[in-house]
Design a protein around this motif. Structure first.
Motif, PDB file in Angstrom:
ATOM      1  N   ALA A 114       0.022  -2.137   4.425  1.00  0.00           N
ATOM      2  CA  ALA A 114       0.900  -1.141   3.805  1.00  0.00           C
ATOM      3  C   ALA A 114       0.308  -0.655   2.483  1.00  0.00           C
ATOM      4  O   ALA A 114       0.359   0.545   2.167  1.00  0.00           O
ATOM      5  CB  ALA A 114       2.286  -1.734   3.582  1.00  0.00           C
ATOM      6  N   LYS A 115      -0.253  -1.559   1.703  1.00  0.00           N
ATOM      7  CA  LYS A 115      -0.877  -1.167   0.435  1.00  0.00           C
ATOM      8  C   LYS A 115      -2.032  -0.207   0.668  1.00  0.00           C
ATOM      9  O   LYS A 115      -2.211   0.759  -0.086  1.00  0.00           O
ATOM     10  CB  LYS A 115      -1.366  -2.410  -0.312  1.00  0.00           C
ATOM     11  CG  LYS A 115      -0.285  -3.227  -0.980  1.00  0.00           C
ATOM     12  CD  LYS A 115      -0.922  -4.363  -1.780  1.00  0.00           C
ATOM     13  CE  LYS A 115       0.106  -5.135  -2.567  1.00  0.00           C
ATOM     14  NZ  LYS A 115      -0.508  -6.204  -3.384  1.00  0.00           N
ATOM     15  N   GLN A 116      -2.844  -0.473   1.707  1.00  0.00           N
ATOM     16  CA  GLN A 116      -3.985   0.399   1.982  1.00  0.00           C
ATOM     17  C   GLN A 116      -3.524   1.808   2.344  1.00  0.00           C
ATOM     18  O   GLN A 116      -4.078   2.800   1.846  1.00  0.00           O
ATOM     19  CB  GLN A 116      -4.816  -0.197   3.123  1.00  0.00           C
ATOM     20  CG  GLN A 116      -6.032   0.630   3.537  1.00  0.00           C
ATOM     21  CD  GLN A 116      -7.022   0.820   2.414  1.00  0.00           C
ATOM     22  OE1 GLN A 116      -7.170  -0.050   1.560  1.00  0.00           O
ATOM     23  NE2 GLN A 116      -7.695   1.958   2.383  1.00  0.00           N
ATOM     24  N   ARG A 117      -2.501   1.908   3.161  1.00  0.00           N
ATOM     25  CA  ARG A 117      -1.991   3.233   3.527  1.00  0.00           C
ATOM     26  C   ARG A 117      -1.415   3.966   2.308  1.00  0.00           C
ATOM     27  O   ARG A 117      -1.640   5.161   2.125  1.00  0.00           O
ATOM     28  CB  ARG A 117      -0.917   3.109   4.603  1.00  0.00           C
ATOM     29  CG  ARG A 117      -1.445   2.656   5.948  1.00  0.00           C
ATOM     30  CD  ARG A 117      -0.394   2.817   7.026  1.00  0.00           C
ATOM     31  NE  ARG A 117      -0.875   2.386   8.332  1.00  0.00           N
ATOM     32  CZ  ARG A 117      -0.201   2.525   9.465  1.00  0.00           C
ATOM     33  NH1 ARG A 117       1.002   3.099   9.435  1.00  0.00           N
ATOM     34  NH2 ARG A 117      -0.704   2.116  10.609  1.00  0.00           N
ATOM     35  N   LEU A 118      -0.688   3.227   1.502  1.00  0.00           N
ATOM     36  CA  LEU A 118      -0.083   3.844   0.335  1.00  0.00           C
ATOM     37  C   LEU A 118      -1.139   4.191  -0.707  1.00  0.00           C
ATOM     38  O   LEU A 118      -1.017   5.208  -1.407  1.00  0.00           O
ATOM     39  CB  LEU A 118       0.965   2.899  -0.254  1.00  0.00           C
ATOM     40  CG  LEU A 118       1.896   3.462  -1.327  1.00  0.00           C
ATOM     41  CD1 LEU A 118       2.523   4.774  -0.870  1.00  0.00           C
ATOM     42  CD2 LEU A 118       2.978   2.458  -1.667  1.00  0.00           C
ATOM     43  N   ARG A 119      -2.186   3.382  -0.807  1.00  0.00           N
ATOM     44  CA  ARG A 119      -3.271   3.675  -1.753  1.00  0.00           C
ATOM     45  C   ARG A 119      -3.965   4.983  -1.372  1.00  0.00           C
ATOM     46  O   ARG A 119      -4.310   5.801  -2.248  1.00  0.00           O
ATOM     47  CB  ARG A 119      -4.265   2.514  -1.752  1.00  0.00           C
ATOM     48  CG  ARG A 119      -5.250   2.549  -2.910  1.00  0.00           C
ATOM     49  CD  ARG A 119      -6.127   1.320  -2.904  1.00  0.00           C
ATOM     50  NE  ARG A 119      -5.369   0.110  -3.149  1.00  0.00           N
ATOM     51  CZ  ARG A 119      -5.176  -0.854  -2.257  1.00  0.00           C
ATOM     52  NH1 ARG A 119      -5.685  -0.729  -1.036  1.00  0.00           N
ATOM     53  NH2 ARG A 119      -4.472  -1.920  -2.560  1.00  0.00           N
ATOM     54  N   GLU A 120      -4.170   5.226  -0.082  1.00  0.00           N
ATOM     55  CA  GLU A 120      -4.787   6.477   0.356  1.00  0.00           C
ATOM     56  C   GLU A 120      -3.893   7.665   0.021  1.00  0.00           C
ATOM     57  O   GLU A 120      -4.384   8.738  -0.368  1.00  0.00           O
ATOM     58  CB  GLU A 120      -5.053   6.417   1.865  1.00  0.00           C
ATOM     59  CG  GLU A 120      -6.108   5.390   2.263  1.00  0.00           C
ATOM     60  CD  GLU A 120      -6.238   5.254   3.764  1.00  0.00           C
ATOM     61  OE1 GLU A 120      -5.465   5.939   4.492  1.00  0.00           O
ATOM     62  OE2 GLU A 120      -7.086   4.462   4.233  1.00  0.00           O
TER      63      GLU A 120
END
Length: 626
Positions: free
Chosen positions: A115-121
């Protein structure tokens, strides 16, 4: 392509002075000729027309025009619109419940990392005219940032996100989002979750909801219940319940019961796909024990937080009961029960608190604090505005047969000489607002009430009639009701049943009145509390599985340890729903694919401008060398 900073288009005006400079600073190569006769007319024309000479092709000029154009376009912050539902303000609700800590493979990433990776993008590609608001939710929801497009603030809030070992509650997060909408309007909400949500909720959606489901985690097995029951011989019978996903993490697993570093029991079990196992153990109840149950699967287990559970068991002791001499019927019924010390007693000093206290006077109630207090024949002070006691012969209209206090109790044909009458304009809701549940109804008001504190550690029973002014002591229902009171007091004191404490909020702990208490726990958890006037420390959060230590004044004798366990079949099962039905009968399906966010192009144009600058510098140096 769309621009978010059209005001920067004025930079294109710099092309005008750039081109004019080349008109006025045109340089010609020097040549040696045998005679100037033929050139005089050309020179004369050049003097007249030099300000208006025709523009000549020049690679350096073209490169500088291209460089300025790229920089101007980058300053206008262009982006590619890839989402037709783009919103100026977007709340993002991030699930941080226990199941979000599950890994996809051995040594892999957790669902929260995904979830963090998606939100970071999404944050890196955030346009200047769009704002995000980050909200984390598990059992409760909390706002991490306000609506902002400050990437640094959003990155910092995202980096601070951690999994909480508690069940998730989407409705809490949606209520917080609804509250945000009252001050900052928006029309869409994004939820990042593993899909481990209830299939139905009563919340009515005032906005469009997008449920983005993360890829599933690996197989898992965990402890979903851990409790104990006192046997007739005084020993404890312990029950451990396991939940297993389909497929299971391994064919077998080992369950250990530990006291400190010592293993007191162990059993190997077969893990059935999608099944539930229940194991039973027996240990001595002669002394206090803090039992640590450990599950050790034989293969990769995606969620570690549900593999441990703690249970505190008190030693066998009599139940301390306070009953004044004026309540002879109660004293007689309680004396017939085993394992009870009844007070006041001439040859025994009364303890400072009791497990059960039955009183018929308000002042006695304050002098005999107890886990379960039963008042008879008077109305407590806080309930007095709702009901008064009249003097009239009445019978019970109805009673809660499903209540543990009235189990096997029949009030048929029991005559009460006290007639509780509800105050005008008041109804059952008024009693419910005070936390009271009506156990028995008379013709004009409640005959009996019960209420528990928020933590469930204490209980108050109010009989708004005096048994001596009724036929109840002459009925078989009276000793049964008294035995139910005693049994409930045993449960509250942990003398007949005990259950492991779930994460979320720890139960109240008793210390000296006003004492300072330091609480430490897993993951560097630390906070300081102060006991109230009753010496109670309540409301201490337990966000992670593990042991929490309470220390008062740094004295070792005042330290105590309380274990908190996950104990959630839903979190252990890692089951993901395909859609959620809301209160307005609207269903929202979960989507596994990440929604494409708008792609910012300014950095691409800036990089291209840097490349053009390098080419121009190289070409200029090449000409100089030539």
């Amino acid at each position: 392509m769309t621009f978010t900073a059209l005001s920067s288009a004025w930079l294109f005006a710099l092309l005008v002075p750039l081109i004019v400079f080349y008109f006025l600073k045109l340089k010609r190569p020097r040549q040696i000729v045998p005679s100037l006769v033929l050139w005089r007319q050309v020179l004369s024309d050049q003097r007249v027309n030099s300000p208006f000479q025709k523009f000549k092709r020049n690679l350096l000029l073209l490169l500088q025009i291209l460089l300025l154009t790229l920089l101007a376009l980058a300053a206008m912050q262009p982006f590619l619109r890839r989402n037709a539902q783009r919103s100026a303000r977007l709340p993002v609700l991030v699930d941080v419940s226990a199941s979000m800590g599950a890994l996809d493979k051995n040594g892999g990433r957790s669902r929260l990392d995904e979830a963090k990776q998606r939100l970071r993008e999404r944050i890196e590609g955030l346009p200047a005219d769009q704002e995000l608001c980050l909200v984390a939710f598990a059992k409760s929801a909390r706002k991490l940032t306000g609506f902002t497009n400050n990437r640094t603030e959003l990155r910092d809030a995202l980096a601070a996100l951690e999994v909480e070992d508690v069940p998730g509650d989407l409705e809490e997060a949606l209520h917080l989002a609804q509250a945000l909408a009252r001050t900052t309007p928006f029309d869409r909400v994004l939820v990042l979750t593993d899909g481990n949500l209830p299939a139905k909720t009563s919340f009515e959606l005032p906005f469009q909801l997008e449920l983005q489901k993360l890829p599933p985690a690996g197989p898992n097995a965990g402890i979903t219940a851990f409790n104990a029951r006192r046997s007739g011989a005084g020993d404890w019978e312990l029950f451990v319940q396991l939940g297993v996903t389909d497929p299971p993490p391994a064919a077998t697993a080992t369950v250990e019961l530990r006291v400190g570093d010592q293993v007191i029991a162990q059993e190997q079990v077969a893990l059935a796909p999608g099944g539930t196992l229940r194991l039973a153990f027996r240990i001595s109840g002669a002394q206090d024990a803090a039992i640590h149950a450990v599950l050790r699967p034989g293969g990769f287990d995606s969620l570690a937080s549900d593999n441990d559970a703690w249970l505190t068991l008190p030693a066998v002791r009599p139940l301390d009961v306070f009953v004044p001499e004026s309540l002879a019927a109660f004293r007689h019924a309680i004396t017939a029960l085993d394992g009870i010390r009844i007070f006041p007693k001439a040859d025994n000093l009364s303890p400072s608190s009791f497990d059960l206290a039955i009183t018929d006077k308000p002042e006695t109630q304050k002098a005999a604090p107890a886990l379960l207090a039963c008042t008879v024949g008077f109305v407590p002070e806080d309930i007095a505005p709702l009901v008064r006691i009249g003097k009239k012969s009445v019978t019970a209209i109805d009673w809660r047969r499903d209540s543990p206090l009235l189990q096997h109790v029949s009030l048929d044909e029991v005559i009460f000489m006290d007639d509780p009458v509800t105050a005008p304009g008041k109804d059952d809701t008024a009693f419910a607002n005070l936390g009271c549940e009506i156990l028995a109804h008379g013709p004009h008001g409640p005959l009996a009430l019960v209420r528990s504190d928020d933590s469930g550690g204490t209980m108050r029973v109010h009989l708004l009639f005096h048994p001596a002014q009724s036929t109840l002591p002459f009925r078989v229902a009276f000793p049964i009701f008294t035995a139910n009171l005693v049994e409930r007091a045993r449960v509250l004191a942990g003398l007949s049943e005990a259950a492991a404490i779930a994460t979320g909020v720890l139960p109240p702990q008793s210390f000296g009145a006003g004492a300072g208490v330091a609480v430490s726990g897993p993951s560097r958890f630390a906070r300081t509390e102060r006991a109230d006037e009753r010496g109670t420390v309540a409301g201490v959060p337990a966000p992670r599985v593990g042991e929490y230590t309470f220390t008062s004044g740094g004295i070792a004798g005042k330290a105590r340890t309380v274990g908190a366990s996950l104990l959630s079949a839903n979190e252990t099962g890692l089951a993901a729903v395909s859609e959620v039905e809301f209160g307005d009968r609207m269903s929202v399906s979960t989507a596994s694919a990440a929604t494409k966010s708008d792609r910012s192009l300014w950095w691409t144009l800036a990089l291209a401008g840097f490349v053009v600058l390098l080419v121009e510098w190289w070409w200029f140096q090449r000409r100089a060398v030539a």
